[in-house]
Design a protein around this motif. Structure first.
Motif, short mmCIF file in Angstrom:
data_model
loop_
_atom_site.label_atom_id
_atom_site.label_comp_id
_atom_site.label_asym_id
_atom_site.label_seq_id
_atom_site.Cartn_x
_atom_site.Cartn_y
_atom_site.Cartn_z
N SER A 18 2.16 13.17 10.79
CA SER A 18 1.65 14.00 9.47
C SER A 18 2.79 14.87 9.16
N THR A 19 4.19 14.84 10.03
CA THR A 19 4.92 15.93 9.70
C THR A 19 6.54 15.16 9.39
N GLU A 20 6.30 14.09 9.87
CA GLU A 20 7.81 13.21 10.08
C GLU A 20 8.47 12.93 8.66
N THR A 21 7.65 12.51 7.60
CA THR A 21 8.20 12.14 6.58
C THR A 21 7.75 12.95 5.52
N PRO A 22 8.41 13.97 4.94
CA PRO A 22 7.88 14.82 3.75
C PRO A 22 8.27 14.07 2.36
N LEU A 23 7.75 14.39 1.47
CA LEU A 23 8.08 13.66 0.16
C LEU A 23 8.60 14.91 -0.61
N LYS A 24 9.56 14.64 -1.37
CA LYS A 24 10.41 15.82 -2.17
C LYS A 24 9.77 15.99 -3.52
N LYS A 25 9.48 17.12 -3.78
CA LYS A 25 8.83 17.82 -4.89
C LYS A 25 9.87 17.69 -5.92
N GLY A 26 9.49 16.95 -7.11
CA GLY A 26 10.19 17.00 -8.25
C GLY A 26 9.93 18.07 -9.45
N LYS A 27 10.95 18.38 -10.27
CA LYS A 27 10.71 19.57 -11.36
C LYS A 27 9.32 19.31 -12.37
N ASP A 28 8.74 18.12 -12.19
CA ASP A 28 7.34 18.18 -13.05
C ASP A 28 6.29 18.19 -12.16
N GLY A 29 6.59 18.50 -10.69
CA GLY A 29 5.26 18.69 -9.73
C GLY A 29 4.96 17.56 -9.15
N SER A 30 5.87 16.29 -9.43
CA SER A 30 5.29 14.97 -8.68
C SER A 30 6.00 15.10 -7.11
N PHE A 31 5.76 14.34 -6.45
CA PHE A 31 6.36 13.98 -5.10
C PHE A 31 6.87 12.52 -4.83
N SER A 32 7.89 12.19 -4.25
CA SER A 32 8.27 10.97 -4.00
C SER A 32 9.38 11.02 -2.65
N VAL A 33 9.30 9.88 -1.98
CA VAL A 33 10.18 9.51 -0.81
C VAL A 33 10.46 8.25 -1.02
N LYS A 34 11.62 7.67 -0.62
CA LYS A 34 11.93 5.99 -0.67
C LYS A 34 12.42 5.89 0.85
N LEU A 35 11.59 4.79 1.40
CA LEU A 35 11.62 4.14 2.94
C LEU A 35 12.11 2.82 2.62
N SER A 36 12.82 2.36 3.81
CA SER A 36 13.38 1.18 3.81
C SER A 36 12.46 0.53 5.07
N LEU A 37 11.77 -0.30 4.63
CA LEU A 37 10.78 -1.00 5.57
C LEU A 37 11.19 -2.76 5.85
N GLU A 38 10.79 -3.13 6.97
CA GLU A 38 11.01 -4.43 7.22
C GLU A 38 10.07 -5.36 6.31
N ALA A 39 10.85 -6.22 5.56
CA ALA A 39 10.18 -7.03 4.68
C ALA A 39 9.23 -8.08 5.51
N GLY A 40 8.04 -8.70 4.76
CA GLY A 40 7.35 -9.68 5.12
C GLY A 40 6.01 -8.99 6.09
N LYS A 41 5.77 -7.76 6.03
CA LYS A 41 4.97 -7.11 6.89
C LYS A 41 4.07 -6.43 5.76
N GLU A 42 2.77 -5.92 6.27
CA GLU A 42 2.02 -4.87 5.65
C GLU A 42 1.88 -3.53 6.46
N TYR A 43 2.10 -2.25 5.55
CA TYR A 43 2.01 -1.12 6.24
C TYR A 43 0.81 -0.38 5.75
N GLN A 44 0.02 0.23 6.65
CA GLN A 44 -0.97 1.08 6.38
C GLN A 44 -0.58 2.52 6.22
N PHE A 45 -0.95 3.21 5.15
CA PHE A 45 -0.57 4.46 5.26
C PHE A 45 -1.52 5.57 4.38
#
Length: 102
Positions: A42-69
């Motif tokens: 719950s602490t390892e991957t923070p999202l970055k806050k944008g000026k508009d109040g949104s949050f985002s993060v880009k992650l590289s994941l192995e293709a061909g799989k499903e990920y719960q989050f």
């Protein structure tokens, strides 16, 4: 909330941008993402806050799989992604987890 995906040229890596809109963030000061890809930390991957109040993060994941989050807002409120590819029941609670399919 949104998921934006792009793939590497060899199609082995799926780059996913996880976004939380200002409306979904509901005034949160911090947003992190926890899932299969970071051992549900719950602490390892923070999202970055944008000026508009949104949050985002880009992650590289192995293709061909499903990920719960799920997203964790201000360290206390769990939220699903409204634009997830699908939802499945969480194994340890009565809620669902979001799923991204790479």
């Amino acid at each position: 909330m949104a998921l934006k995906k792009s793939y590497s040229k060899d199609k082995k890596t799926c780059n996913v941008t996880f976004s939380v809109s200002p409306e979904a963030a509901q005034g949160a000061k911090t947003v992190t993402i926890a899932g299969d890809f970071n051992s549900w930390s719950s602490t390892e991957t923070p999202l970055k806050k944008g000026k508009d109040g949104s949050f985002s993060v880009k992650l590289s994941l192995e293709a061909g799989k499903e990920y719960q989050f799920r997203y964790l807002l201000d360290g206390s409120r769990w939220e699903n992604d409204w634009a997830a590819d699908k939802y499945i029941p969480a194994p340890f609670s009565s809620t669902d987890n979001s799923v991204v399919i790479c």
